[in-house]
Scaffold this motif. Structure first.
Motif, PDB file in Angstrom:
ATOM      1  N   ASP A   1       0.832  -1.204   0.000  1.00 41.34           N
ATOM      2  CA  ASP A   1       0.000   0.000   0.000  1.00 41.34           C
ATOM      3  C   ASP A   1       0.868   1.255   0.000  1.00 41.34           C
ATOM      4  N   PRO A   2       1.484   1.543  -1.143  1.00 43.92           N
ATOM      5  CA  PRO A   2       2.425   2.669  -1.170  1.00 43.92           C
ATOM      6  C   PRO A   2       1.769   4.021  -0.878  1.00 43.92           C
ATOM      7  N   GLU A   3       0.457   4.078  -0.926  1.00 43.50           N
ATOM      8  CA  GLU A   3      -0.225   5.346  -0.651  1.00 43.50           C
ATOM      9  C   GLU A   3      -0.520   5.536   0.823  1.00 43.50           C
ATOM     10  N   ASN A   4      -0.211   4.549   1.610  1.00 41.48           N
ATOM     11  CA  ASN A   4      -0.602   4.578   3.018  1.00 41.48           C
ATOM     12  C   ASN A   4       0.028   5.751   3.761  1.00 41.48           C
ATOM     13  N   VAL A   5      -0.781   6.409   4.569  1.00 39.87           N
ATOM     14  CA  VAL A   5      -0.320   7.612   5.259  1.00 39.87           C
ATOM     15  C   VAL A   5       0.763   7.294   6.287  1.00 39.87           C
ATOM     16  N   ASN A   6       0.856   6.059   6.703  1.00 39.68           N
ATOM     17  CA  ASN A   6       1.897   5.702   7.660  1.00 39.68           C
ATOM     18  C   ASN A   6       3.282   5.625   7.031  1.00 39.68           C
ATOM     19  N   LEU A   7       3.322   5.462   5.707  1.00 41.89           N
ATOM     20  CA  LEU A   7       4.615   5.248   5.070  1.00 41.89           C
ATOM     21  C   LEU A   7       5.606   6.395   5.324  1.00 41.89           C
ATOM     22  N   PRO A   8       5.222   7.663   5.108  1.00 35.61           N
ATOM     23  CA  PRO A   8       6.207   8.715   5.388  1.00 35.61           C
ATOM     24  C   PRO A   8       6.683   8.714   6.847  1.00 35.61           C
ATOM     25  N   TYR A   9       5.795   8.400   7.751  1.00 33.14           N
ATOM     26  CA  TYR A   9       6.214   8.335   9.154  1.00 33.14           C
ATOM     27  C   TYR A   9       7.257   7.243   9.352  1.00 33.14           C
ATOM     28  N   MET A  10       7.050   6.137   8.665  1.00 31.55           N
ATOM     29  CA  MET A  10       7.974   5.018   8.810  1.00 31.55           C
ATOM     30  C   MET A  10       9.345   5.385   8.250  1.00 31.55           C
ATOM     31  N   LEU A  11       9.316   6.012   7.081  1.00 33.13           N
ATOM     32  CA  LEU A  11      10.569   6.424   6.455  1.00 33.13           C
ATOM     33  C   LEU A  11      11.309   7.414   7.346  1.00 33.13           C
ATOM     34  N   HIS A  12      10.536   8.341   7.829  1.00 30.74           N
ATOM     35  CA  HIS A  12      11.064   9.396   8.661  1.00 30.74           C
ATOM     36  C   HIS A  12      11.658   8.831   9.943  1.00 30.74           C
ATOM     37  N   SER A  13      10.942   7.887  10.503  1.00 27.18           N
ATOM     38  CA  SER A  13      11.394   7.285  11.748  1.00 27.18           C
ATOM     39  C   SER A  13      12.717   6.540  11.543  1.00 27.18           C
ATOM     40  N   LEU A  14      12.804   5.784  10.450  1.00 25.38           N
ATOM     41  CA  LEU A  14      14.040   5.048  10.182  1.00 25.38           C
ATOM     42  C   LEU A  14      15.200   6.028   9.969  1.00 25.38           C
ATOM     43  N   ALA A  15      14.913   7.102   9.225  1.00 24.51           N
ATOM     44  CA  ALA A  15      15.948   8.115   8.998  1.00 24.51           C
ATOM     45  C   ALA A  15      16.446   8.664  10.329  1.00 24.51           C
ATOM     46  N   GLY A  16      15.514   8.915  11.236  1.00 24.36           N
ATOM     47  CA  GLY A  16      15.886   9.440  12.555  1.00 24.36           C
ATOM     48  C   GLY A  16      16.778   8.484  13.314  1.00 24.36           C
ATOM     49  N   TRP A  17      16.405   7.217  13.311  1.00 20.32           N
ATOM     50  CA  TRP A  17      17.206   6.222  14.024  1.00 20.32           C
ATOM     51  C   TRP A  17      18.617   6.138  13.442  1.00 20.32           C
ATOM     52  N   ILE A  18      18.685   6.141  12.111  1.00 22.41           N
ATOM     53  CA  ILE A  18      19.998   6.029  11.484  1.00 22.41           C
ATOM     54  C   ILE A  18      20.858   7.252  11.831  1.00 22.41           C
ATOM     55  N   SER A  19      20.289   8.444  11.675  1.00 20.79           N
ATOM     56  CA  SER A  19      21.063   9.659  11.956  1.00 20.79           C
ATOM     57  C   SER A  19      21.568   9.665  13.389  1.00 20.79           C
ATOM     58  N   GLU A  20      20.671   9.314  14.292  1.00 21.32           N
ATOM     59  CA  GLU A  20      21.026   9.294  15.701  1.00 21.32           C
ATOM     60  C   GLU A  20      22.158   8.286  15.940  1.00 21.32           C
ATOM     61  N   GLY A  21      22.025   7.128  15.298  1.00 21.77           N
ATOM     62  CA  GLY A  21      23.009   6.056  15.503  1.00 21.77           C
ATOM     63  C   GLY A  21      24.369   6.357  14.887  1.00 21.77           C
ATOM     64  N   GLU A  22      24.362   7.203  13.860  1.00 17.93           N
ATOM     65  CA  GLU A  22      25.624   7.470  13.167  1.00 17.93           C
ATOM     66  C   GLU A  22      26.278   8.764  13.630  1.00 17.93           C
ATOM     67  N   LYS A  23      25.821   9.267  14.759  1.00 19.19           N
ATOM     68  CA  LYS A  23      26.334  10.558  15.211  1.00 19.19           C
ATOM     69  C   LYS A  23      27.848  10.522  15.372  1.00 19.19           C
ATOM     70  N   ARG A  24      28.357   9.346  15.807  1.00 19.68           N
ATOM     71  CA  ARG A  24      29.805   9.299  15.990  1.00 19.68           C
ATOM     72  C   ARG A  24      30.546   8.556  14.883  1.00 19.68           C
ATOM     73  N   SER A  25      29.974   7.417  14.472  1.00 18.28           N
ATOM     74  CA  SER A  25      30.727   6.642  13.479  1.00 18.28           C
ATOM     75  C   SER A  25      30.637   7.246  12.075  1.00 18.28           C
ATOM     76  N   ARG A  26      29.575   7.960  11.805  1.00 16.08           N
ATOM     77  CA  ARG A  26      29.429   8.689  10.551  1.00 16.08           C
ATOM     78  C   ARG A  26      29.690   7.861   9.305  1.00 16.08           C
ATOM     79  N   ASN A  27      29.006   6.766   9.226  1.00 15.41           N
ATOM     80  CA  ASN A  27      29.119   5.964   8.014  1.00 15.41           C
ATOM     81  C   ASN A  27      28.388   6.680   6.885  1.00 15.41           C
ATOM     82  N   GLU A  28      29.140   7.049   5.869  1.00 14.01           N
ATOM     83  CA  GLU A  28      28.586   7.911   4.822  1.00 14.01           C
ATOM     84  C   GLU A  28      27.439   7.234   4.064  1.00 14.01           C
ATOM     85  N   ASP A  29      27.542   5.930   3.831  1.00 13.25           N
ATOM     86  CA  ASP A  29      26.475   5.235   3.116  1.00 13.25           C
ATOM     87  C   ASP A  29      25.176   5.268   3.909  1.00 13.25           C
TER      88      ASP A  29
END
Lengths: 715, 169
Positions: A564-592
């Motif tokens: 269901d690519p139109e689902n309203v939850n999808l942007p929240y999910m993407l956003h949430s994953l982005a947040g977790w990754i950014s937070e997790g890479e604060k020190r190791s800074r893996n560019e990929d």
């Protein structure tokens, strides 16, 4: 010092006058008016002083957002346009929708219609789908004795509705009583109802809720069958079918058939039974079963087990009680024989032993009216004897059923039934599942109201919280066969706990919600994807690490993209994953990894904009993640700029900005501006203390985060 | 009844923070249901918009005052979220007002002058405009404006006097 109220009017009068005057005139005015009453003058002067001191006092309401909420709710009450139709007033309310009296807004002559709309807040996808199905069913039915579907559509906000013929009439039983119709006239009216039901059955539609209040007779004597709300296409899938069957709650208990009470499959024969109850009532003025306590167990027992009294006997019994009316006595005589047999045949416990069709049922009535022999046969003695033996077995099953129906909150149904009767009984049930969810929720909400139901009886201190705890305990037992409903409820209750700050409990409910959705839908379904997302949300509340959260989110995102690519939850999910990754890479800074986070954010943003617009808080949170990302990437200047912007904006808006200060300080630390960072930490704490209070858990959390940030900066 | 409002507020707050899409609908449903059930137990329809606003303002008053009371005495729920939420239901401008003191003073005013106290309830707690408040009370907006001014002055004086007394003690 409260003022004596007989003087208040005078005070008001003088104040109102004085306040419009310039200062020198005021003094003159008061000297004049209060010459011999210094106390009055002092009173007015103190009020004028208060008025001058702060003209902004109370000018801003403390609430802005609730106002929107109200506004939304009020459009439901009046003024909302349903296509070319305008609402006049509400005439009924059911588990799923609301029924309004409306009229065409653009027409000179005022034709009234009934508008049935999905209740706001309930218009989730699933219900909308069911609602559309209902609309299709109705569109097929075009019969003089079925209330016609005129129009259908959805409002500007996407709320579906349909417009139906508004029937101005009386429920069939009271119509017959007030007009004092003869038995033959009643039978003729009944045959018209049968023709409508036959017509529907031929189109594979079962009504499932035939009862007097659903059959209105117009002034011209035309009966109209309303509300195919819970009708389901016979060809619909079996699972949905039996689920509905299990819910006696979707039925009006007094007209429910044994198979409905017993949770067995519903067939056209169910409508035959309900028509039998209706005919019984039309002929005798009474319901087939004599109930004394009107409890659910008594009703279930009677419906599954008790053979109703013959209509003629019932009527005669009534004639003794009421008045030895000749009329009743002669009517009783007219029922004896054929009509007794016909009615009891329709009311048989086993569907297979009733009439095989409504057409046959009404044909038998015609035969009786014409004086021809009827097809219905009396129960034989052998049959009854066999039945007696069997009944003892049934008794066991019935007892089990009673326990089951009790825990499924039957008491509520009765309350609901009572309320429903008080209103116009037009709005009802389009979906058994929606109904179940809604009842369950209503159940716990009403149990929180001490004036209402059950568990809290006599107590005046039952809280919503207790009701929710109670509901949470009941979900799995009561709704064992309803995985979808269970999933929804665990989800909702999880949210409530999360908002209340009970993260461990919330997580457990999210977990169970996911399990239930899986049970209902397997592995590829939007709701399962949503369940995964909320599991991740719940984990976030309990300090679970990224290594556990990330795979859950990834699985959810992949599933949602597929299903269901139109689902309203999808942007929240993407956003949430982005947040977790950014937070997790604060020190190791893996560019990929960081590049991926950025891609996720850029994918999410336009979706937020599409759903909510540029200004919505959801859209704006995207920026906060971009700032997080900038920090993680080491783009400190940009992170600093953005963070300063957030603080400024929050200050200007007068919002609580403790966390904005904290995140800014974090960036400052990374920039080596330790003094500034420390000052900001202090400000954040100070603001938090003032804003939240010294003992608030949020303050503890803030302090903890500050410690962490310091430790990370100086390892 | 008042006991439940505080929790409804919490539910409402979760909704109002508007963080995630899907639960918004569900929570809205809850709040609606709650309002409909609790505010009007007979589930009868609202007579009109004005009637609704009148009752809604009263409900909000209770919610807000209960909230203030509880905030004063009790711990509040933890806030876990990364996204730095604040308490939007109590948006900033009204924060400088002591809601509990206001509520008490308003009760006094209601004894003295029921309509003026109602105006305050509608304007302040219900967030209604002068025109809307007039609609509810079936008086002109001008009347509302005039009576509002005295009501404000009176309340302000009462609250300040009370504060001075409290400080003196």
């Amino acid at each position: 010092m409260p003022l004596r109220s007989d003087r208040w009017e005078r005070v008001a009068e003088l104040f109102d006058a004085a306040v419009t005057l310039a200062k020198p005139e005021r003094t003159k005015f008061l000297e004049q008016e209060c010459a011999d009453d210094p106390e009055l003058r002092a009173e007015i002067e103190s009020l004028l002083a208060a008025d001058e001191e702060d003209s902004e006092f109370m000018e801003d309401s403390p609430l802005e957002v609730p106002r929107e909420l109200f506004a939304e709710m009020t459009t439901e009450l009046s003024g909302e346009k349903f296509g070319a139709y305008r609402i006049i007033r509400e005439i009924g309310r059911g588990g799923l929708g609301t029924v309004y009296l409306g009229q065409r807004a653009d027409e000179a002559f005022e034709k009234e219609v009934a508008i049935k709309a999905v209740r706001r807040g309930l218009d989730t996808e699933d219900i909308l789908r069911r609602f559309r199905a209902e609309r299709q069913i109705l569109a097929q039915l075009d019969h003089p004795n079925i209330a016609r579907l005129i129009d259908a559509g959805s409002t500007e906000e996407g709320r579906p509705y349909f417009v139906m013929e508004y029937v101005e009439g009386k429920p069939i039983c009271s119509y017959c009583e007030t007009r004092k119709l003869s038995t033959a006239e009643r039978l003729q009216l009944f045959c018209l109802v049968c023709s409508a039901v036959t017509y529907a059955h031929q189109r594979l539609v079962i009504h499932r809720d035939i009862k007097p209040s659903n059959i209105l007779v117009t002034g011209a004597g035309v009966p109209k069958l309303l509300d195919f709300g819970i009708a389901k296409l016979l060809s619909a899938d079996v699972e949905m079918f039996t689920q509905t069957a299990a819910g006696l709650r979707a039925m009006t208990p007094e007209y429910a058939s044994p198979e409905q009470v017993g949770g067995l499959p519903i067939t056209t024969s169910t409508d035959i039974y309900s028509l039998g109850v209706l005919l019984y009532e039309l002929l005798t003025g009474q319901k087939p079963y004599r109930l004394t306590t009107h409890t659910q167990e008594e009703l279930s027992r009677a419906v599954t087990d008790e053979i109703p009294e013959r209509p003629s006997t019932a009527l005669r019994g009534a004639s003794f009680q009421v008045a030895k009316s000749r009329d009743l006595e002669s009517r009783a005589t007219s029922l004896r024989g054929d009509l007794d047999t016909i009615v009891l045949m329709a009311l048989r416990k086993e569907p297979a032993r009733r009439y095989s069709s409504v057409a046959q049922f009404s044909e038998d009535i015609r035969r009786h009216l014409d004086g021809r022999p009827v097809m219905a046969r009396k129960d034989t003695f052998q049959y009854r004897a066999a039945k007696f033996v069997r009944r003892n077995k049934v008794g066991v099953a019935a007892a089990a059923l009673v326990v089951l129906s009790l825990i499924t909150g039957m008491a509520l149904t009765l309350t609901q039934a009572r309320i429903a009767r008080e209103q116009r009984d037009a709005a009802q049930r389009a979906s058994a599942r929606a109904e179940k969810t809604s009842r369950f929720l209503q159940g716990f909400l009403s149990s929180a109201n001490p004036n209402w139901y059950g568990r809290g009886k006599g107590r005046t201190d039952v809280t919503v919280r207790e009701a929710i705890d109670d509901a949470a305990r009941r979900i799995d037992t009561e709704l064992a066969n309803e995985p979808e409903v269970r999933g929804d409820l665990h989800h909702t209750i999880g949210e409530i706990y999360r908002v209340a700050g009970e993260y461990e409990v919330a997580l457990e409910h999210f977990r169970r919600s996911l399990d239930s959705y899986r049970e209902a839908h397997g592995e590829q379904y939007p709701k399962v994807a949503m369940g995964l997302y909320y599991l991740a949300v719940g984990m976030g509340g309990t300090d679970t690490g990224i290594e556990e959260v990330e795979p859950v989110l990834r699985q959810g995102i992949a599933m949602m993209r597929r299903t269901d690519p139109e689902n309203v939850n999808l942007p929240y999910m993407l956003h949430s994953l982005a947040g977790w990754i950014s937070e997790g890479e604060k020190r190791s800074r893996n560019e990929d990894r960081l590049a991926e986070a950025e891609r996720l954010i850029f994918e999410a943003r336009p979706l937020f904009v599409r759903y909510y617009g540029e200004d919505h808080s959801a859209t704006r949170t995207v920026e906060k993640n971009l700032a997080l990302l900038a920090l993680a990437r080491g783009d400190l200047a940009r992170a600093e700029r953005m963070r300063e912007g957030f603080v400024r904006r929050a200050k200007e808006a007068g919002d609580d900005h403790s966390w904005d200060l904290f995140y800014l300080a974090e960036v400052k630390l990374a920039l080596g501006k330790e003094a500034e960072a420390e000052a900001l930490f202090e400000q954040a704490l100070e603001l938090g203390r003032r804003q939240w209070g010294a003992n608030d858990p949020r303050l503890e959390r803030l302090a903890r985060k500050i410690e962490q940030a310091r430790a990370e900066a100086n390892p | 009844m008042p006991l439940v409002y505080d929790e409804l507020r919490q539910i409402a707050r979760g909704y109002l923070q508007g963080e995630r899409g899907d639960h918004i609908l569900q929570a809205t449903g809850l709040v609606h249901e709650a309002y409909l059930r609790l505010v009007d137990q007979n589930a009868a329809s609202w007579k009109n918009r004005a009637h609704f606003f009148g009752v809604a303002a009263r409900v909000m008053r209770r919610i807000l005052v209960d909230h203030a009371r509880r905030a004063r005495t009790e711990k509040r729920g933890r806030d876990w979220d990364k996204l730095e939420f604040d308490d939007r239901i109590l948006a900033s401008p009204g924060r400088s007002i002591d809601l509990i003191a206001l509520d008490e003073a308003l009760q006094d005013l209601a004894r003295l002058d029921p309509r003026r106290s109602q105006i305050v309830e509608l304007r302040f707690f219900g967030g209604l405009t002068m025109e809307e408040a007039g609609e509810v009370l079936e008086v002109s907006a001008r009347t509302v404006r005039r009576e509002w001014r005295l009501a404000k002055a009176w309340l302000r004086r009462e609250i300040m006097t009370e504060k001075k007394h409290a400080a003196a003690e």
